[in-house]
Design a protein around this motif. Structure first.
Motif, PDB file in Angstrom:
ATOM      1  N   LYS A 281       0.827  -1.213   0.000  1.00 16.75           N
ATOM      2  CA  LYS A 281       0.000   0.000   0.000  1.00 16.75           C
ATOM      3  C   LYS A 281       0.863   1.266   0.000  1.00 16.75           C
ATOM      4  CE  LYS A 281      -0.614   0.243   5.035  1.00 16.75           C
ATOM      5  NZ  LYS A 281      -1.605   0.215   6.136  1.00 16.75           N
ATOM      6  N   TYR A 282       2.161   1.109   0.301  1.00 13.32           N
ATOM      7  CA  TYR A 282       3.049   2.265   0.303  1.00 13.32           C
ATOM      8  C   TYR A 282       3.772   2.444  -1.025  1.00 13.32           C
ATOM      9  CZ  TYR A 282       2.281   2.114   5.329  1.00 13.32           C
ATOM     10  OH  TYR A 282       1.706   2.093   6.575  1.00 13.32           O
ATOM     11  N   PHE A 283       3.472   1.609  -2.012  1.00  9.44           N
ATOM     12  CA  PHE A 283       4.093   1.755  -3.314  1.00  9.44           C
ATOM     13  C   PHE A 283       3.505   2.943  -4.070  1.00  9.44           C
ATOM     14  CE2 PHE A 283       5.179  -3.052  -3.803  1.00  9.44           C
ATOM     15  CZ  PHE A 283       6.207  -2.895  -2.906  1.00  9.44           C
ATOM     16  N   PHE A 284       2.244   3.187  -3.917  1.00  7.23           N
ATOM     17  CA  PHE A 284       1.516   4.207  -4.673  1.00  7.23           C
ATOM     18  C   PHE A 284       0.623   5.002  -3.721  1.00  7.23           C
ATOM     19  CE2 PHE A 284       2.044   0.317  -7.228  1.00  7.23           C
ATOM     20  CZ  PHE A 284       2.892   0.784  -8.223  1.00  7.23           C
ATOM     21  N   PRO A 285       0.232   6.238  -4.083  1.00 10.41           N
ATOM     22  CA  PRO A 285       0.589   7.002  -5.277  1.00 10.41           C
ATOM     23  C   PRO A 285       1.987   7.608  -5.141  1.00 10.41           C
ATOM     24  CG  PRO A 285      -0.769   8.344  -3.855  1.00 10.41           C
ATOM     25  CD  PRO A 285      -0.697   6.980  -3.209  1.00 10.41           C
ATOM     26  N   TYR A 286       2.361   8.394  -6.125  1.00 15.01           N
ATOM     27  CA  TYR A 286       3.706   8.963  -6.160  1.00 15.01           C
ATOM     28  C   TYR A 286       4.025   9.762  -4.910  1.00 15.01           C
ATOM     29  CZ  TYR A 286       7.464  12.227  -7.284  1.00 15.01           C
ATOM     30  OH  TYR A 286       8.605  12.990  -7.225  1.00 15.01           O
ATOM     31  N   ASP A 287       3.098  10.630  -4.494  1.00  9.88           N
ATOM     32  CA  ASP A 287       3.374  11.550  -3.381  1.00  9.88           C
ATOM     33  C   ASP A 287       3.622  10.839  -2.060  1.00  9.88           C
ATOM     34  OD1 ASP A 287       2.777  14.368  -4.624  1.00  9.88           O
ATOM     35  OD2 ASP A 287       1.185  13.044  -5.313  1.00  9.88           O
TER      36      ASP A 287
END
Length: 368
Positions: A281-287
């Motif tokens: 869940k920490y892969f995306f989003p970019y920000d």
């Protein structure tokens, strides 16, 4: 043809981003050992290498060379010393060792001009004010005014704290063993000042930098075999730094590109432990993503691009060509996307970066 000469490696997995796994309970035996250690600070272990009998051409031990190299930061009346002297070099009685180096002719008290040059501007102005002298001007002017208008005896009274300085013998000792101060200032994983000095003594036909380079290659292979990708990535970054120290930018480029490819991989602990150590869940989003190029690597790539005179299109082509030779067990982005991410990070184009990460997120969701 690429701008650098490099043998193509066999496909081998790249490192992964290090993650931290904290135990839920403390091992009772470990806790007891820690409490025993905390009760007696004097139990801090001394590196066994401190007793290594391999000396330099001047008859000094490697840790004594480090002392000479840092002599200007040590003072004749000093009682407390930074912890690294004890932790890294096992030196428990620094005043005694300093006195010994003085007796043996390698160190001496710094002359008053050196003492003044090491003093702060406020301290120099205060001394001038005490002597009734003008306090205006730059530091060099303040030092010169004190030296030319105040007696040496008064200056010694005003600046009683004296740093150490090298004698000609001390300068020669450090010059003959420059590999030791180098390693102190620029640590290399798995290597100590003692092990490097032994290697230099055993292989006089090789420069110490060649020995360090070979050591880093060996450590890289070891980390890959152990699937310790975080350590591998750190080792490759150190190799990038090593090449940059020699201004070998074309040779440094592949190492930095490899590090960036790893940073964008999303691998952590190996594919078998990916979801255990790092939640997807920490892969995306970019920000909010943990899978991004560190700011220092973006800056470093920008400098290489400028130094090598690469256009954006040329940089993109080189990244694709080089990264296409690499293999990694898991990657969030394609090689082409990695190259685009590098360019967008260099531009600071957050909006387009978000779109690249959105595309990768869609693809990643379809894999599951």
């Amino acid at each position: 043809m690429p701008i650098w000469n490099r043998r193509k490696k066999k496909d081998e997995p790249l490192p992964e981003q290090e993650a931290l796994a904290l135990p839920t309970e403390i091992d009772p035996a470990l806790q007891m050992e820690f409490e025993t250690f905390a009760e007696d600070d004097s139990s801090e272990p001394t590196p066994r290498e401190t007793k290594d009998t391999t000396r330099t051409a001047s008859g000094l031990y490697p840790h004594e060379i480090v002392i000479l190299d840092l002599a200007a930061t040590l003072y004749t009346d000093q009682e407390e010393f930074p912890i690294f002297w004890r932790r890294d070099y096992g030196i428990l009685q620094m005043p005694k060792l300093l006195a010994d180096l003085v007796d043996r002719g390698f160190l001496t008290d710094a002359p008053i001009d050196v003492t003044l040059e090491a003093a702060t501007v406020p301290a120099l102005k205060q001394a001038l004010k005490t002597c009734g002298k003008p306090v205006g001007g730059k530091k060099a002017e303040l030092v010169d005014r004190l030296l030319t208008t105040v007696s040496e005896g008064e200056l010694y009274a005003l600046f009683p704290r004296r740093a150490f300085t090298l004698t000609p013998a001390g300068i020669k000792a450090v010059t003959e063993a420059m590999h030791i101060p180098y390693l102190h200032k620029r640590p290399v994983e798995g290597m100590t000042i003692w092990s490097l000095h032994r290697a230099v003594a055993e292989h006089p036909e090789q420069s110490y930098r060649e020995l360090i380079r070979a050591h880093l290659e060996d450590r890289s292979r070891m980390h890959i075999e152990a699937k310790d990708y975080a350590a591998y990535r750190a080792c490759r970054y150190r190799m990038y730094q090593f090449q940059m120290e020699e201004s070998k930018r074309k040779r440094a480029f592949p190492f930095l590109a490899e590090v960036i490819y790893y940073d964008l991989s999303g691998v952590s602990g190996g594919t078998d432990t990916l979801h255990r150590y790092v939640s997807e869940k920490y892969f995306f989003p970019y920000d909010q993503s943990i899978v991004r190029i560190p700011a220092n690597c973006v800056k470093a790539m920008g400098k290489l691009q400028a130094d090598l005179g690469l256009s954006e299109e040329m940089l993109r082509a080189l990244l694709i060509q080089f990264l296409g030779q690499l293999s990694i067990p898991f990657h969030l982005f394609t090689v082409e996307e990695c190259a685009v991410i590098v360019l967008l990070e260099l531009r600071g184009d957050t909006e387009k970066l978000r779109k690249v990460y959105e595309l990768a997120e869609t693809r990643f969701s379809q894999r599951k």
